[in-house]
Scaffold this active site. Structure first.
Site, mmCIF file in Angstrom:
data_model
loop_
_atom_site.group_PDB
_atom_site.id
_atom_site.type_symbol
_atom_site.label_atom_id
_atom_site.label_comp_id
_atom_site.label_asym_id
_atom_site.label_seq_id
_atom_site.Cartn_x
_atom_site.Cartn_y
_atom_site.Cartn_z
ATOM 1 C CG ASP A 96 -1.968 -1.005 1.101
ATOM 2 O OD1 ASP A 96 -1.657 -2.195 0.914
ATOM 3 O OD2 ASP A 96 -3.041 -0.697 1.928
ATOM 4 C CE LYS A 160 -4.932 2.237 2.949
ATOM 5 N NZ LYS A 160 -3.828 1.442 3.367
ATOM 6 C CE LYS A 189 -6.717 -0.937 2.901
ATOM 7 N NZ LYS A 189 -5.295 -1.604 3.361
#
Length: 229
Positions: A96, A160, A189
């Site tokens: 991430d 995300k 996400k």
């Protein structure tokens, strides 16, 4: 979408998270034990404890996820690429990374695309999942759309909403906006401020396919109390 999940299916949405600066071995042991017990998708950690958590989770299907350029995004592309490679060498199954938010604010979309392409390329080479963190609290809706459009071209696995360390976390509106741009090409996400089943459910209904949270256990208990199985 309506949410009709079993407890096991719900837990596979979770990136069970501990990203604090003061994290110790005991914290990671607790995190990994909880993730194993629940059967989460991943533990979300900074890159330093990747090897430790990989060992703690050996023999399970819980992934180890490393946060890159975290939480500010203000390192060079080369630094993020090196950190990504290093985390993968140490056992990370997922990455991430935080975009360079300042470059996005200046409208330097070629920079954002190059950064994304280079980090995605490293992850593809090693067959590792890659998620791109926008940090939406600092972006206008127009900027969120532009980063999502870049992602639609580059095709990371996920985009995300947030790090959880900014001035705001995930919102239903942002999840819907991001999903409206990338469609089925990239997953979304939601992370940051998701601490109860009601909020988690709303994010899933909005289109989120992963939930970053340090409150996985609490959410599962509330899910069961609400009649979930």
């Amino acid at each position: 979408m309506s949410v009709n999940l079993t407890e096991k299916e719900l837990c596979k949405y979770f990136d069970h998270t501990f990203l604090k600066a003061y994290a110790t071995k005991a914290d990671f042991e607790k995190l990994c034990m909880e993730a194993k017990t629940l059967g989460t998708a991943m533990v979300a950690i900074n890159s330093s404890p990747v090897t430790m958590c990989k060992e703690l989770l050996k023999g399970t299907d819980v992934h180890v996820g490393a946060a890159i350029g975290f939480p500010l995004g203000q390192t060079t592309i080369e630094t993020k690429v090196f950190e990504t490679e290093n985390a993968i060498q140490n056992g990370a199954d997922e990455i991430d990374y935080v975009i360079n938010i300042g470059e996005a604010k200046m409208g330097h979309w070629d920079y954002i695309q190059e950064e994304m392409e280079r980090i995605v390329a490293v992850c593809r080479k090693h067959n590792v999942l890659i998620k791109v963190i926008f940090e939406n609290c600092y972006l206008t809706d127009e900027e969120k759309v532009k980063v999502a459009e870049v992602a639609k071209v580059v095709k990371p696995d996920f985009i995300k909403t947030s790090t959880g360390f900014g001035t705001g976390g995930a919102t239903v509106e942002d999840v819907k906006l991001m999903k409206s741009v990338v469609g089925n090409d990239v997953k979304v996400k939601a992370a940051g401020g998701i601490r109860d089943w009601e909020t988690c459910k709303a994010m899933i209904e909005a289109g989120a396919e992963r939930i970053g949270t340090s409150s996985s256990l609490k959410i599962v208990e509330e899910f069961k109390a609400a009649g979930g199985k």
